[in-house]
Scaffold this active site. Structure first.
Site, short mmCIF file in Angstrom:
data_model
loop_
_atom_site.label_atom_id
_atom_site.label_comp_id
_atom_site.label_asym_id
_atom_site.label_seq_id
_atom_site.Cartn_x
_atom_site.Cartn_y
_atom_site.Cartn_z
N ALA A 91 0.85 -1.20 0.00
CA ALA A 91 0.00 0.00 0.00
C ALA A 91 0.88 1.24 0.00
CB ALA A 91 -0.90 0.01 1.24
N LYS A 92 0.37 2.30 -0.61
CA LYS A 92 1.13 3.55 -0.60
C LYS A 92 0.59 4.38 0.56
CE LYS A 92 3.21 6.55 -4.08
NZ LYS A 92 4.60 6.34 -3.69
#
Ligand code: PLP
Ligand code: COI
Length: 364
Positions: free
Chosen positions: A202-203
Protein backbone atom coordinates in the site's frame (compact mmCIF):
# COMPACT_ATOMS: atom_id res chain seq x y z
CA UNK A 1 -19.61 2.47 1.28
CA UNK A 2 -18.63 5.03 -1.32
CA UNK A 3 -21.55 5.64 -3.65
CA UNK A 4 -21.12 8.90 -5.53
CA UNK A 5 -23.87 9.27 -8.10
CA UNK A 6 -22.77 12.69 -9.33
CA UNK A 7 -20.05 14.73 -7.80
CA UNK A 8 -19.90 18.26 -9.08
CA UNK A 9 -16.56 20.05 -8.76
CA UNK A 10 -17.16 23.64 -7.74
CA UNK A 11 -14.42 26.02 -8.86
CA UNK A 12 -13.22 28.76 -6.53
CA UNK A 13 -10.40 30.34 -8.56
CA UNK A 14 -7.47 31.83 -6.70
CA UNK A 15 -8.10 35.56 -6.28
CA UNK A 16 -4.38 36.32 -6.52
CA UNK A 17 -2.38 33.55 -8.26
CA UNK A 18 1.38 33.99 -8.23
CA UNK A 19 2.54 36.58 -10.77
CA UNK A 20 3.93 35.13 -14.02
CA UNK A 21 7.44 36.51 -13.50
CA UNK A 22 7.67 35.07 -9.96
CA UNK A 23 6.38 31.72 -11.20
CA UNK A 24 8.89 31.70 -14.07
CA UNK A 25 11.67 32.31 -11.54
CA UNK A 26 10.54 29.33 -9.43
CA UNK A 27 10.24 27.08 -12.48
CA UNK A 28 13.84 27.71 -13.57
CA UNK A 29 15.26 25.20 -11.12
CA UNK A 30 12.44 23.73 -9.07
CA UNK A 31 14.22 20.67 -7.59
CA UNK A 32 11.69 18.22 -6.16
CA UNK A 33 8.67 18.89 -3.96
CA UNK A 34 9.22 22.46 -2.80
CA UNK A 35 7.47 24.52 -5.47
CA UNK A 36 3.68 24.30 -5.36
CA UNK A 37 0.97 25.42 -7.75
CA UNK A 38 -1.83 27.87 -6.94
CA UNK A 39 -4.75 25.48 -6.39
CA UNK A 40 -5.79 22.23 -4.77
CA UNK A 41 -8.75 19.90 -5.11
CA UNK A 42 -10.57 18.81 -1.96
CA UNK A 43 -13.33 16.23 -1.56
CA UNK A 44 -14.87 15.27 1.76
CA UNK A 45 -16.17 11.92 2.88
CA UNK A 46 -18.45 11.13 5.78
CA UNK A 47 -20.24 7.92 6.64
CA UNK A 48 -23.61 9.65 6.36
CA UNK A 49 -23.02 11.64 3.14
CA UNK A 50 -20.42 9.56 1.28
CA UNK A 51 -18.15 11.60 -1.04
CA UNK A 52 -19.31 15.20 -1.23
CA UNK A 53 -18.26 18.83 -1.40
CA UNK A 54 -15.75 18.58 -4.29
CA UNK A 55 -13.90 21.84 -4.79
CA UNK A 56 -11.10 23.32 -6.83
CA UNK A 57 -9.85 26.07 -4.59
CA UNK A 58 -6.78 28.14 -3.72
CA UNK A 59 -4.05 26.00 -2.16
CA UNK A 60 -4.03 26.88 1.53
CA UNK A 61 -3.36 25.38 4.97
CA UNK A 62 -6.13 23.06 6.15
CA UNK A 63 -7.60 23.46 9.62
CA UNK A 64 -7.14 20.25 11.56
CA UNK A 65 -8.49 19.39 14.99
CA UNK A 66 -5.66 18.15 17.26
CA UNK A 67 -7.73 15.01 17.84
CA UNK A 68 -8.08 14.23 14.11
CA UNK A 69 -7.45 10.49 13.83
CA UNK A 70 -4.64 10.77 11.25
CA UNK A 71 -2.45 12.64 13.74
CA UNK A 72 -2.61 9.73 16.13
CA UNK A 73 -2.99 6.52 14.14
CA UNK A 74 -1.59 7.52 10.72
CA UNK A 75 -4.58 6.43 8.64
CA UNK A 76 -3.30 8.10 5.46
CA UNK A 77 -2.59 7.07 1.86
CA UNK A 78 -1.22 8.90 -1.17
CA UNK A 79 -0.32 8.65 -4.83
CA UNK A 80 2.26 10.23 -7.13
CA UNK A 81 1.97 10.86 -10.88
CA UNK A 82 3.25 13.43 -13.34
CA UNK A 83 1.72 15.78 -15.90
CA UNK A 84 3.87 16.58 -18.94
CA UNK A 85 3.71 19.49 -21.31
CA UNK A 86 3.33 18.37 -24.92
CA UNK A 87 4.92 20.00 -27.95
CA UNK A 88 1.60 21.56 -28.96
CA UNK A 89 1.13 23.19 -25.54
CA UNK A 90 -1.24 20.54 -24.19
CA UNK A 91 -0.85 18.42 -21.08
CA UNK A 92 -0.79 14.64 -20.63
CA UNK A 93 -0.67 12.17 -17.76
CA UNK A 94 0.99 8.76 -17.77
CA UNK A 95 -1.34 5.85 -16.89
CA UNK A 96 -3.35 7.83 -14.30
CA UNK A 97 -6.00 5.09 -14.07
CA UNK A 98 -3.33 2.82 -12.61
CA UNK A 99 -2.79 5.38 -9.86
CA UNK A 100 -6.53 5.57 -9.26
CA UNK A 101 -6.67 1.78 -8.90
CA UNK A 102 -3.66 1.58 -6.62
CA UNK A 103 -5.23 4.34 -4.51
CA UNK A 104 -8.30 2.13 -4.17
CA UNK A 105 -6.16 -0.85 -3.16
CA UNK A 106 -4.31 1.27 -0.61
CA UNK A 107 -7.64 2.53 0.75
CA UNK A 108 -8.91 -1.01 1.21
CA UNK A 109 -5.76 -2.06 3.06
CA UNK A 110 -5.98 0.96 5.36
CA UNK A 111 -9.73 0.40 6.00
CA UNK A 112 -10.65 3.64 4.23
CA UNK A 113 -13.50 4.37 1.82
CA UNK A 114 -12.78 3.66 -1.83
CA UNK A 115 -12.79 6.73 -4.09
CA UNK A 116 -14.31 5.89 -7.50
CA UNK A 117 -11.66 5.81 -10.24
CA UNK A 118 -13.44 8.43 -12.33
CA UNK A 119 -13.62 10.85 -9.42
CA UNK A 120 -9.88 10.43 -8.82
CA UNK A 121 -9.20 11.06 -12.52
CA UNK A 122 -11.48 14.06 -12.71
CA UNK A 123 -9.87 15.58 -9.60
CA UNK A 124 -6.42 15.23 -11.18
CA UNK A 125 -7.60 16.59 -14.55
CA UNK A 126 -9.24 19.58 -12.86
CA UNK A 127 -6.08 20.50 -11.00
CA UNK A 128 -3.80 20.08 -14.03
CA UNK A 129 -6.20 22.21 -16.09
CA UNK A 130 -6.46 25.06 -13.64
CA UNK A 131 -2.73 25.05 -12.83
CA UNK A 132 -1.50 24.37 -16.38
CA UNK A 133 0.97 27.28 -16.21
CA UNK A 134 2.85 25.42 -13.48
CA UNK A 135 3.93 22.58 -15.79
CA UNK A 136 7.61 23.30 -16.45
CA UNK A 137 9.02 23.18 -19.96
CA UNK A 138 11.96 21.00 -20.94
CA UNK A 139 12.81 18.08 -18.67
CA UNK A 140 10.52 19.18 -15.85
CA UNK A 141 6.99 18.04 -15.04
CA UNK A 142 4.12 18.76 -12.70
CA UNK A 143 4.17 16.14 -9.92
CA UNK A 144 0.63 15.45 -8.77
CA UNK A 145 0.12 14.29 -5.20
CA UNK A 146 -3.37 12.96 -4.42
CA UNK A 147 -3.77 11.90 -0.78
CA UNK A 148 -6.44 11.07 1.76
CA UNK A 149 -6.46 11.07 5.53
CA UNK A 150 -8.67 10.22 8.51
CA UNK A 151 -10.39 13.31 9.78
CA UNK A 152 -12.69 12.07 12.53
CA UNK A 153 -12.21 13.83 15.86
CA UNK A 154 -11.90 10.76 18.06
CA UNK A 155 -9.09 9.05 19.97
CA UNK A 156 -10.54 5.53 19.86
CA UNK A 157 -8.65 3.14 17.62
CA UNK A 158 -10.97 2.27 14.72
CA UNK A 159 -11.38 3.21 11.05
CA UNK A 160 -12.33 6.89 10.91
CA UNK A 161 -15.86 7.95 9.95
CA UNK A 162 -14.62 11.06 8.10
CA UNK A 163 -11.93 11.64 5.49
CA UNK A 164 -10.48 14.42 3.43
CA UNK A 165 -9.16 13.67 -0.08
CA UNK A 166 -6.86 16.36 -1.48
CA UNK A 167 -4.84 16.78 -4.66
CA UNK A 168 -1.92 19.20 -4.73
CA UNK A 169 0.68 19.75 -7.46
CA UNK A 170 4.37 20.55 -7.40
CA UNK A 171 6.54 21.71 -10.31
CA UNK A 172 9.55 19.42 -10.33
CA UNK A 173 12.86 18.74 -12.01
CA UNK A 174 15.09 15.80 -11.08
CA UNK A 175 14.46 13.90 -7.82
CA UNK A 176 18.12 13.24 -7.06
CA UNK A 177 20.36 16.22 -6.37
CA UNK A 178 23.54 14.37 -7.33
CA UNK A 179 25.33 15.26 -10.55
CA UNK A 180 26.97 11.80 -10.60
CA UNK A 181 26.07 9.53 -13.54
CA UNK A 182 24.58 6.96 -11.15
CA UNK A 183 23.30 6.90 -7.55
CA UNK A 184 24.67 4.98 -4.59
CA UNK A 185 22.53 2.83 -2.30
CA UNK A 186 22.93 1.71 1.30
CA UNK A 187 21.86 -1.79 2.29
CA UNK A 188 20.09 -1.35 5.59
CA UNK A 189 21.43 -3.97 8.04
CA UNK A 190 18.98 -3.28 10.86
CA UNK A 191 15.74 -2.02 9.41
CA UNK A 192 13.22 -3.57 7.08
CA UNK A 193 10.42 -1.81 5.24
CA UNK A 194 7.56 -4.27 5.25
CA UNK A 195 6.70 -7.71 6.56
CA UNK A 196 4.34 -10.33 5.09
CA UNK A 197 0.81 -9.37 6.04
CA UNK A 198 1.83 -5.75 6.57
CA UNK A 199 1.24 -2.65 4.46
CA UNK A 200 4.20 -2.91 2.07
CA UNK A 201 2.03 -3.04 -1.05
CA UNK A 202 0.00 0.00 0.00
CA UNK A 203 1.13 3.55 -0.60
CA UNK A 204 0.55 4.75 2.95
CA UNK A 205 2.47 7.44 4.80
CA UNK A 206 3.30 5.02 7.62
CA UNK A 207 5.57 2.98 5.34
CA UNK A 208 7.64 6.06 4.64
CA UNK A 209 7.70 7.14 8.28
CA UNK A 210 9.17 3.75 9.16
CA UNK A 211 11.77 4.04 6.39
CA UNK A 212 13.16 7.42 7.40
CA UNK A 213 15.68 6.17 9.94
CA UNK A 214 17.15 3.82 7.34
CA UNK A 215 17.19 6.61 4.75
CA UNK A 216 18.95 8.88 7.26
CA UNK A 217 21.51 6.11 7.81
CA UNK A 218 22.00 5.89 4.04
CA UNK A 219 22.64 9.63 3.90
CA UNK A 220 25.09 9.34 6.79
CA UNK A 221 27.01 6.74 4.79
CA UNK A 222 27.12 9.01 1.75
CA UNK A 223 24.39 7.16 -0.16
CA UNK A 224 21.46 8.58 -2.12
CA UNK A 225 18.90 5.88 -1.23
CA UNK A 226 18.35 2.96 1.08
CA UNK A 227 17.76 -0.54 -0.27
CA UNK A 228 15.65 -2.85 1.87
CA UNK A 229 16.01 -6.60 2.28
CA UNK A 230 13.05 -8.85 3.10
CA UNK A 231 11.94 -8.92 6.73
CA UNK A 232 11.75 -12.71 7.10
CA UNK A 233 15.24 -13.81 5.97
CA UNK A 234 17.10 -10.51 5.55
CA UNK A 235 18.39 -11.95 2.33
CA UNK A 236 16.26 -10.95 -0.65
CA UNK A 237 16.49 -7.52 -2.23
CA UNK A 238 13.04 -5.93 -2.13
CA UNK A 239 13.07 -2.28 -3.18
CA UNK A 240 14.46 1.15 -2.36
CA UNK A 241 12.88 3.63 0.05
CA UNK A 242 10.89 5.21 -2.78
CA UNK A 243 11.60 3.15 -5.92
CA UNK A 244 11.55 -0.35 -7.38
CA UNK A 245 14.73 -2.01 -8.63
CA UNK A 246 15.89 -3.91 -11.74
CA UNK A 247 19.05 -5.92 -12.47
CA UNK A 248 20.56 -6.37 -15.96
CA UNK A 249 22.82 -9.36 -16.73
CA UNK A 250 25.61 -9.96 -19.24
CA UNK A 251 23.28 -12.06 -21.44
CA UNK A 252 20.97 -9.03 -21.72
CA UNK A 253 18.26 -10.57 -19.50
CA UNK A 254 16.73 -8.68 -16.58
CA UNK A 255 15.38 -9.48 -13.11
CA UNK A 256 13.13 -7.51 -10.79
CA UNK A 257 11.87 -8.70 -7.40
CA UNK A 258 8.36 -10.22 -7.59
CA UNK A 259 5.32 -8.52 -6.09
CA UNK A 260 4.47 -10.49 -3.01
CA UNK A 261 2.69 -8.01 -0.78
CA UNK A 262 5.83 -6.48 0.72
CA UNK A 263 6.86 -4.17 -2.12
CA UNK A 264 4.98 -1.39 -3.87
CA UNK A 265 3.53 -2.47 -7.22
CA UNK A 266 5.15 0.39 -9.12
CA UNK A 267 3.52 1.68 -12.29
CA UNK A 268 6.95 2.46 -13.72
CA UNK A 269 8.04 -1.09 -12.84
CA UNK A 270 5.07 -2.59 -14.64
CA UNK A 271 5.58 -0.30 -17.66
CA UNK A 272 9.26 -1.26 -17.91
CA UNK A 273 8.36 -4.95 -17.74
CA UNK A 274 6.11 -4.41 -20.76
CA UNK A 275 8.67 -2.30 -22.64
CA UNK A 276 11.41 -4.89 -21.98
CA UNK A 277 9.17 -7.64 -23.36
CA UNK A 278 8.41 -5.43 -26.39
CA UNK A 279 12.16 -5.24 -27.02
CA UNK A 280 12.50 -9.02 -26.80
CA UNK A 281 14.41 -8.85 -23.51
CA UNK A 282 14.02 -11.91 -21.27
CA UNK A 283 12.75 -10.41 -18.03
CA UNK A 284 12.04 -12.41 -14.89
CA UNK A 285 10.15 -11.44 -11.74
CA UNK A 286 12.32 -13.42 -9.42
CA UNK A 287 13.91 -13.17 -5.99
CA UNK A 288 17.53 -11.99 -6.01
CA UNK A 289 19.68 -12.14 -2.89
CA UNK A 290 22.14 -9.56 -1.65
CA UNK A 291 24.90 -12.22 -1.68
CA UNK A 292 24.17 -13.02 -5.32
CA UNK A 293 24.10 -9.31 -6.17
CA UNK A 294 27.58 -8.89 -4.69
CA UNK A 295 28.94 -12.04 -6.37
CA UNK A 296 27.46 -11.14 -9.76
CA UNK A 297 28.81 -7.59 -9.58
CA UNK A 298 32.28 -9.00 -8.81
CA UNK A 299 32.19 -11.64 -11.57
CA UNK A 300 30.81 -9.23 -14.16
CA UNK A 301 27.67 -11.36 -14.68
CA UNK A 302 25.67 -8.36 -13.48
CA UNK A 303 26.14 -5.49 -15.89
CA UNK A 304 23.69 -2.87 -14.67
CA UNK A 305 21.17 -2.10 -11.95
CA UNK A 306 18.66 0.72 -11.84
CA UNK A 307 15.97 2.24 -9.67
CA UNK A 308 12.61 3.21 -11.14
CA UNK A 309 9.58 5.17 -10.07
CA UNK A 310 7.52 8.23 -10.90
CA UNK A 311 9.87 10.59 -9.09
CA UNK A 312 13.09 8.77 -10.03
CA UNK A 313 12.01 7.78 -13.59
CA UNK A 314 14.91 5.39 -14.40
CA UNK A 315 18.05 6.05 -12.37
CA UNK A 316 21.18 3.90 -12.68
CA UNK A 317 22.72 2.49 -9.50
CA UNK A 318 26.52 2.63 -9.46
CA UNK A 319 27.61 1.75 -5.93
CA UNK A 320 26.12 -0.56 -3.30
CA UNK A 321 27.37 0.07 0.21
CA UNK A 322 26.82 -2.11 3.29
CA UNK A 323 28.44 -2.30 6.75
CA UNK A 324 30.79 -5.07 5.53
CA UNK A 325 32.00 -3.19 2.47
CA UNK A 326 30.88 -1.88 -0.88
CA UNK A 327 30.81 -2.99 -4.49
CA UNK A 328 30.53 -1.26 -7.83
CA UNK A 329 28.16 -2.23 -10.62
CA UNK A 330 29.69 -2.23 -14.09
CA UNK A 331 31.79 0.88 -14.49
CA UNK A 332 29.86 2.67 -11.72
CA UNK A 333 27.84 4.72 -14.20
CA UNK A 334 24.87 4.01 -16.42
CA UNK A 335 24.60 1.18 -18.94
CA UNK A 336 23.21 0.66 -22.40
CA UNK A 337 20.12 -1.36 -21.36
CA UNK A 338 19.24 1.15 -18.64
CA UNK A 339 19.55 4.04 -21.09
CA UNK A 340 17.56 2.27 -23.80
CA UNK A 341 14.68 1.45 -21.47
CA UNK A 342 14.71 4.93 -20.03
CA UNK A 343 14.60 6.46 -23.52
CA UNK A 344 11.63 4.28 -24.49
CA UNK A 345 9.71 5.14 -21.33
CA UNK A 346 10.45 8.86 -21.40
CA UNK A 347 9.65 9.01 -25.12
CA UNK A 348 6.15 7.69 -24.46
CA UNK A 349 5.66 9.83 -21.34
CA UNK A 350 6.65 13.01 -23.14
CA UNK A 351 4.86 12.24 -26.38
CA UNK A 352 7.98 12.12 -28.54
CA UNK A 353 7.48 8.39 -29.28
CA UNK A 354 4.45 6.34 -30.30
CA UNK A 355 2.19 5.08 -27.50
CA UNK A 356 1.40 1.49 -28.54
CA UNK A 357 -0.15 0.51 -25.20
CA UNK A 358 -2.47 3.50 -24.82
CA UNK A 359 -0.73 4.76 -21.69
CA UNK A 360 -1.11 8.46 -22.37
CA UNK A 361 -4.10 10.36 -21.03
CA UNK A 362 -4.67 13.74 -22.62
CA UNK A 363 -5.86 16.39 -20.15
CA UNK A 364 -6.22 19.17 -22.71
N1 PLP B 1 8.39 1.78 -4.38
C1 PLP B 1 8.17 2.76 -3.50
C2 PLP B 1 8.39 2.48 -2.06
C3 PLP B 1 7.71 4.02 -3.94
O1 PLP B 1 7.51 5.00 -3.07
C4 PLP B 1 7.52 4.23 -5.31
C5 PLP B 1 7.06 5.52 -5.80
O2 PLP B 1 5.92 5.76 -6.02
C6 PLP B 1 7.75 3.17 -6.20
C7 PLP B 1 8.19 1.96 -5.69
C8 PLP B 1 7.53 3.31 -7.66
O3 PLP B 1 6.15 3.38 -7.97
P1 PLP B 1 5.65 4.16 -9.26
O4 PLP B 1 6.45 3.65 -10.38
O5 PLP B 1 4.21 3.80 -9.36
O6 PLP B 1 5.87 5.60 -9.00
C1 COI C 1 6.93 8.69 -6.32
O1 COI C 1 7.82 8.35 -7.10
O2 COI C 1 5.86 9.14 -6.72
C2 COI C 1 7.07 8.53 -4.87
O3 COI C 1 6.11 8.58 -4.18
C3 COI C 1 8.40 8.29 -4.30
C4 COI C 1 8.96 9.38 -3.50
C5 COI C 1 10.44 9.19 -3.51
C6 COI C 1 8.60 10.76 -3.88
Amino acid sequence: MSKTPSLKFVRHPHPAPLAADKRAELLKNPGFGRVFSDHMVTIRYSESEGWHDARVEPRAPIPLDPAAAVLHYAQEIFEGLKAYRTAGGGATLFRPRENARRFQDSAERLAMPVLPEDVFLEAVDQLVSVDRDWIPDGDGSLYIRPFMFANEIFLGVKPSSDYLFIVIASSVGAYFKTSAPAVSVWVSPDYTRAAPGGTGAAKCGGNYAASLIAQAEATKHGCDQVVFLDAAERRWVEELGGMNIFFVFDDGSMVTPPLGGTILPGITRSSLLTLAKDKGIAVREERYSIQQWKADAASGRLREAFACGTAAVVTPIGIVRAPDGEFTIGNGGSGTSTEALKASLVGIQRGTAADPHGWIHKVF
